[in-house]
Scaffold this motif. Structure first.
Motif, short mmCIF file in Angstrom:
data_model
loop_
_atom_site.label_atom_id
_atom_site.label_comp_id
_atom_site.label_asym_id
_atom_site.label_seq_id
_atom_site.Cartn_x
_atom_site.Cartn_y
_atom_site.Cartn_z
N LEU A 1 0.82 -1.21 0.00
CA LEU A 1 0.00 0.00 0.00
C LEU A 1 0.86 1.27 0.00
CD1 LEU A 1 -2.86 -1.04 2.48
CD2 LEU A 1 -2.92 -1.00 -0.02
N ALA A 2 2.04 1.19 0.58
CA ALA A 2 2.92 2.37 0.62
C ALA A 2 3.37 2.80 -0.77
CB ALA A 2 4.14 2.08 1.50
N LYS A 3 3.27 1.89 -1.74
CA LYS A 3 3.70 2.23 -3.11
C LYS A 3 2.59 2.96 -3.87
CE LYS A 3 6.60 -1.86 -3.36
NZ LYS A 3 6.41 -3.27 -3.52
N GLY A 4 1.37 2.93 -3.36
CA GLY A 4 0.26 3.57 -4.07
C GLY A 4 -0.14 4.87 -3.40
N ASP A 5 -1.28 5.40 -3.81
CA ASP A 5 -1.78 6.63 -3.18
C ASP A 5 -2.99 6.31 -2.30
OD1 ASP A 5 -3.93 6.30 -4.87
OD2 ASP A 5 -3.30 7.85 -6.28
N THR A 6 -3.61 7.35 -1.76
CA THR A 6 -4.70 7.15 -0.80
C THR A 6 -5.89 6.43 -1.43
OG1 THR A 6 -3.96 9.16 0.27
CG2 THR A 6 -6.12 8.35 0.91
N LEU A 7 -6.20 6.79 -2.66
CA LEU A 7 -7.32 6.11 -3.33
C LEU A 7 -7.01 4.63 -3.52
CD1 LEU A 7 -8.77 8.42 -6.14
CD2 LEU A 7 -9.97 7.46 -4.17
N ASP A 8 -5.75 4.31 -3.80
CA ASP A 8 -5.37 2.90 -3.95
C ASP A 8 -5.64 2.13 -2.65
OD1 ASP A 8 -4.49 3.17 -6.59
OD2 ASP A 8 -2.50 3.81 -5.94
N THR A 9 -5.33 2.77 -1.52
CA THR A 9 -5.57 2.10 -0.22
C THR A 9 -7.07 1.87 -0.03
OG1 THR A 9 -3.64 3.14 0.75
CG2 THR A 9 -5.29 2.30 2.28
N LEU A 10 -7.87 2.87 -0.36
CA LEU A 10 -9.33 2.71 -0.21
C LEU A 10 -9.87 1.65 -1.16
CD1 LEU A 10 -10.32 6.44 0.27
CD2 LEU A 10 -10.66 4.60 1.93
N LYS A 11 -9.37 1.67 -2.41
CA LYS A 11 -9.83 0.64 -3.37
C LYS A 11 -9.46 -0.75 -2.85
CE LYS A 11 -9.51 3.58 -7.43
NZ LYS A 11 -8.56 4.05 -8.45
N TRP A 12 -8.24 -0.89 -2.35
CA TRP A 12 -7.81 -2.19 -1.81
C TRP A 12 -8.75 -2.62 -0.67
CZ3 TRP A 12 -6.50 -3.72 3.06
CH2 TRP A 12 -5.95 -4.99 3.18
N ALA A 13 -9.04 -1.67 0.22
CA ALA A 13 -9.85 -2.01 1.40
C ALA A 13 -11.26 -2.44 0.99
CB ALA A 13 -9.91 -0.82 2.35
N TYR A 14 -11.88 -1.70 0.08
CA TYR A 14 -13.25 -2.07 -0.33
C TYR A 14 -13.26 -3.35 -1.15
CZ TYR A 14 -15.37 1.91 1.87
OH TYR A 14 -15.83 2.78 2.83
N GLN A 15 -12.16 -3.58 -1.89
CA GLN A 15 -12.07 -4.84 -2.63
C GLN A 15 -11.95 -6.02 -1.66
OE1 GLN A 15 -8.68 -4.90 -5.24
NE2 GLN A 15 -9.58 -6.40 -6.59
N GLN A 16 -11.20 -5.83 -0.60
CA GLN A 16 -11.00 -6.92 0.36
C GLN A 16 -12.24 -7.17 1.22
OE1 GLN A 16 -8.58 -9.06 0.66
NE2 GLN A 16 -7.39 -8.06 -0.94
N PHE A 17 -12.84 -6.09 1.71
CA PHE A 17 -13.85 -6.23 2.76
C PHE A 17 -15.27 -5.87 2.32
CE2 PHE A 17 -9.79 -4.93 4.88
CZ PHE A 17 -9.47 -6.18 5.38
N GLY A 18 -15.40 -5.19 1.19
CA GLY A 18 -16.72 -4.85 0.66
C GLY A 18 -17.60 -4.17 1.70
N GLU A 19 -18.82 -4.70 1.86
CA GLU A 19 -19.73 -4.04 2.80
C GLU A 19 -19.42 -4.38 4.25
OE1 GLU A 19 -23.56 -7.00 2.48
OE2 GLU A 19 -23.53 -5.17 1.26
N LYS A 20 -18.40 -5.21 4.45
CA LYS A 20 -17.98 -5.50 5.83
C LYS A 20 -16.89 -4.54 6.29
CE LYS A 20 -19.75 -10.03 6.11
NZ LYS A 20 -19.68 -11.35 6.63
N LEU A 21 -16.82 -3.40 5.61
CA LEU A 21 -15.89 -2.34 5.99
C LEU A 21 -16.72 -1.14 6.45
CD1 LEU A 21 -12.93 -1.24 5.98
CD2 LEU A 21 -13.35 -0.51 3.63
N VAL A 22 -16.41 -0.64 7.65
CA VAL A 22 -17.18 0.48 8.23
C VAL A 22 -16.22 1.63 8.50
CG1 VAL A 22 -18.53 1.22 10.24
CG2 VAL A 22 -18.82 -1.09 9.33
N TYR A 23 -16.63 2.83 8.12
CA TYR A 23 -15.82 4.00 8.44
C TYR A 23 -16.36 4.64 9.72
CZ TYR A 23 -13.94 8.75 8.17
OH TYR A 23 -13.33 9.95 8.48
N ALA A 24 -15.55 4.65 10.77
CA ALA A 24 -15.92 5.33 12.03
C ALA A 24 -15.50 6.78 11.90
CB ALA A 24 -15.24 4.67 13.21
N CYS A 25 -16.48 7.63 11.67
CA CYS A 25 -16.22 9.01 11.24
C CYS A 25 -16.44 10.00 12.37
CB CYS A 25 -17.16 9.30 10.08
SG CYS A 25 -16.96 10.95 9.40
N SER A 26 -15.46 10.90 12.55
CA SER A 26 -15.59 11.92 13.60
C SER A 26 -16.18 13.23 13.06
CB SER A 26 -14.20 12.23 14.16
OG SER A 26 -13.42 12.85 13.15
N PHE A 27 -16.21 13.36 11.73
CA PHE A 27 -16.64 14.59 11.06
C PHE A 27 -15.71 15.76 11.37
CE2 PHE A 27 -20.28 11.91 10.47
CZ PHE A 27 -20.66 12.21 9.17
#
Ligand code: SF4
Length: 239
Positions: free
Chosen positions: A23-49
């Motif tokens: 992941l360090a070789k890519g950018d932030t969008l790459d990390t998010l794409k990887w995460a959603y590809q791996q975990f799909g709807e079992k990924l939750v963003y705990a957001c502080s706003f």
């Protein structure tokens, strides 16, 4: 890598290392794409706003419009934070934003633990109003997203892109670890994102109204959190 099954129960230390190097070789969008590809709807963003969250939401929306977002609604947030949440809901209508309430109302908490628990025992208050609700929100999830940045505080300096999270028996994914405070604000201004107006009034980090004070220009961004206590700078979600 995409063929591997990633879960908190099966990942070993070297797996985390391998993924983080990747992941360090890519950018932030790459990390998010990887995460959603791996975990799909079992990924939750705990957001502080907070400010970082505005960046996270905008980037997440590019990857998954119906992403699950949970806000730990302690009932003690600033009115500006609730107004911002409404603005975000209008701007990103497909997002699934849940305001997760604690089991205890403020009145029940006062009856069981005394008035103003945030003063007498802030760790217990955070436990009841933040940590327990996040446990419930992550039930059934495999991983969660956080907008932590390494330069926010010494306690966050060693955060990786993906981290084992024994407290929640989960994997914590942190796409913004390498972003600076200036990076965050450049992104917000460039894309004209909504943000909490309290940031312009000396609040770099915004939590519950009862436990957040403004700080001097250039001071540690978390100095205003639990300023009435000695030494507490984290609610416990990340420690
Ligand atoms: S930040 Fe303060 S009011 Fe909010 S949950 Fe923690 S101790 Fe309670």
């Amino acid at each position: 890598m995409s063929n591997q099954t990633f879960s908190y129960a099966t990942l070993a230390e070297q797996d985390y290392q391998q993924v983080n190097e990747h992941l360090a070789k890519g950018d932030t969008l790459d990390t998010l794409k990887w995460a959603y590809q791996q975990f799909g709807e079992k990924l939750v963003y705990a957001c502080s706003f907070g400010a970082e969250a505005m960046v996270m939401i905008d980037l997440i929306y590019k990857v998954r419009k119906d992403a699950k977002i949970v806000f730990l609604d302690t009932n003690k947030h600033f009115k500006e934070t609730y107004t911002l949440i409404d603005e975000v809901k209008s701007r990103y209508p497909e997002l699934q934003i849940e305001l997760k309430l604690p089991d205890l109302t403020l009145e029940q908490q006062a009856q069981q633990h005394g008035d103003e628990l945030w003063k007498s025992n802030p760790d217990l208050c955070c436990n009841l109003r933040k940590i327990k609700p996040l446990h419930e929100a992550l039930d059934g999830a495999q991983a969660w997203l956080s907008g932590l940045r390494r330069d926010q505080s010494p306690t966050r300096a060693n955060t990786e892109y993906i981290n084992p999270d024994p407290k929640f028996s989960s994997i914590k994914v942190c796409p913004l670890i390498h972003w600076t405070w200036d990076d965050v604000w450049n992104y917000i201004k460039t894309f004209q994102l909504p943000y909490n107006p309290l940031h312009d009034q000396g609040y770099p980090s915004i939590g519950c109204e009862t436990c957040t004070l403004p700080v001097e220009d250039g001071a540690d961004s978390r100095l205003g959190r639990w300023a009435h206590t000695t030494g507490k700078t984290e609610c416990g979600l990340h420690s």
